[in-house]
Write an enzyme that holds these catalytic residues in place. Structure first.
Site, PDB file in Angstrom:
ATOM      1  N   LYS A  41       0.818  -1.222   0.000  1.00  0.00           N
ATOM      2  CA  LYS A  41       0.000   0.000   0.000  1.00  0.00           C
ATOM      3  C   LYS A  41       0.848   1.267   0.000  1.00  0.00           C
ATOM      4  CE  LYS A  41      -1.413  -0.129   4.604  1.00  0.00           C
ATOM      5  NZ  LYS A  41      -0.403   0.665   5.264  1.00  0.00           N
ATOM      6  N   ARG A 120      -6.097   3.004  11.931  1.00  0.00           N
ATOM      7  CA  ARG A 120      -5.683   1.607  12.123  1.00  0.00           C
ATOM      8  C   ARG A 120      -6.665   0.870  13.033  1.00  0.00           C
ATOM      9  NH1 ARG A 120      -0.490   1.728  10.092  1.00  0.00           N
ATOM     10  NH2 ARG A 120       0.954   0.171  10.843  1.00  0.00           N
ATOM     11  N   ARG A 159      11.878  -7.444   2.435  1.00  0.00           N
ATOM     12  CA  ARG A 159      11.893  -6.004   2.164  1.00  0.00           C
ATOM     13  C   ARG A 159      13.142  -5.338   2.748  1.00  0.00           C
ATOM     14  NH1 ARG A 159       6.562  -2.534   3.445  1.00  0.00           N
ATOM     15  NH2 ARG A 159       7.070  -2.849   5.632  1.00  0.00           N
ATOM     16  N   ARG A 192      13.954  -2.993   8.106  1.00  0.00           N
ATOM     17  CA  ARG A 192      13.277  -2.244   9.171  1.00  0.00           C
ATOM     18  C   ARG A 192      13.143  -3.141  10.391  1.00  0.00           C
ATOM     19  NH1 ARG A 192       7.838   0.342   6.731  1.00  0.00           N
ATOM     20  NH2 ARG A 192       7.076  -0.646   8.609  1.00  0.00           N
ATOM     21  N   ARG A 203       2.758  -7.737  14.286  1.00  0.00           N
ATOM     22  CA  ARG A 203       2.060  -6.778  13.429  1.00  0.00           C
ATOM     23  C   ARG A 203       0.863  -7.422  12.735  1.00  0.00           C
ATOM     24  NH1 ARG A 203       6.502  -4.665   9.622  1.00  0.00           N
ATOM     25  NH2 ARG A 203       5.014  -3.156   8.861  1.00  0.00           N
TER      26      ARG A 203
END
Ligand code: AMP
Length: 248
Positions: A41, A120, A159, A192, A203
């Site tokens: 996103k 969220r 990532r 990250r 998460r």
């Protein structure tokens, strides 16, 4: 991020001014982007920002920007937020909403906005609804990017992000020319903290319990546009554009 919009007012708060403010649009677009972490996103927000001129307003980026400030300059609330973030937990609604309220001018911006990572929780969505109603601003749509869980986990663990310009790579699907080095600025590519396996699990659980119910919340308001997030970023963008054309 749209290279033309520097988002200083968003990233640093109300005392900062954007050196390059977004251009006022005839029809400023105002979207919320929903989707599990790793669904792509953020990349779609960047493409939408470049092409629509609206600013990508990511709450995660605000917290990451706060992380690079001197520890003694941070408020206790920001320190608690950064601690939650490093574990992959959600920051409290109270802290997030205080930060959004300070940045209401960004919601009023004539360039429009793409809210990425906020709301969220349903409580945040309700607070956003009240804030926008007070400002007489309407959302055009809520774009919900959807993918199977296994695909998401593979995407997240590969990532890598440039620690200088924040460009995003993937060890398999979008590797840099030289391993560990950003093609764009030569910066170091890092994983990250919250993309590490332990944080990813937390998460995902936070997403399932707090954020997934938002799709229902916005579906009932007839704002939800569900977008399959398979394929290249450009293919997903084209799909988004088609679905929006049918609606706007
Ligand atoms: P993101 O870049 O959107 O994945 O956000 C990174 C982290 O920042 C999240 O895992 C949370 O710890 C925190 N965060 C960002 N936005 C919010 C929000 N709206 N509510 C609660 N926590 C948030």
């Amino acid at each position: 991020m749209n290279a033309k919009n520097d988002r200083a007012a968003w990233l640093k708060g109300p005392s900062a001014h954007c050196a390059v403010p977004p251009q006022t649009q005839t029809h400023p677009r105002r979207f919320v982007l929903l989707g599990a972490p790793g669904v792509g996103k953020g990349t779609q927000a960047e493409l939408l920002s470049e092409r629509l001129g609206a600013c990508q307003l990511s709450t995660g980026d605000v917290f990451r920007a706060a992380k690079s400030t001197d520890e003694c300059e941070r408020s206790p609330a920001i320190n608690r937020a950064l601690e939650a973030m490093s574990k992959g937990e959600l920051v409290t609604d109270e802290t997030v909403l205080a930060m959004i309220k300070e940045r209401t001018a960004c919601l009023r911006c004539g360039g429009g906005f793409l809210l990425d990572g906020f709301p969220r929780t349903v409580a945040q969505a309700e607070a956003l609804g009240e804030l926008l109603a007070r400002e007489n601003i309407q959302l055009d749509a809520v774009l919900s990017y959807e993918l199977p869980l296994e695909t998401i986990v593979a995407r997240l663990s590969g990532r890598r992000t440039c620690d200088k310009c924040k460009a995003v790579y993937h060890v398999q699907s979008k590797p840099p020319k030289v391993e560990g080095v950003c093609d764009a600025c030569g910066g170091k590519l890092i994983q990250r903290e919250d993309d590490r396996a332990e944080s990813v699990k937390v998460r995902m659980a936070a997403y399932a319990s707090s954020t997934a119910p938002l799709a229902d919340y916005y579906r009932k308001k007839d704002l939800l546009v569900s977008i399959p997030a398979e394929g290249s970023p450009e293919a997903i963008y084209q799909r988004t554009e088609k679905l929006l054309e049918a609606r706007l």
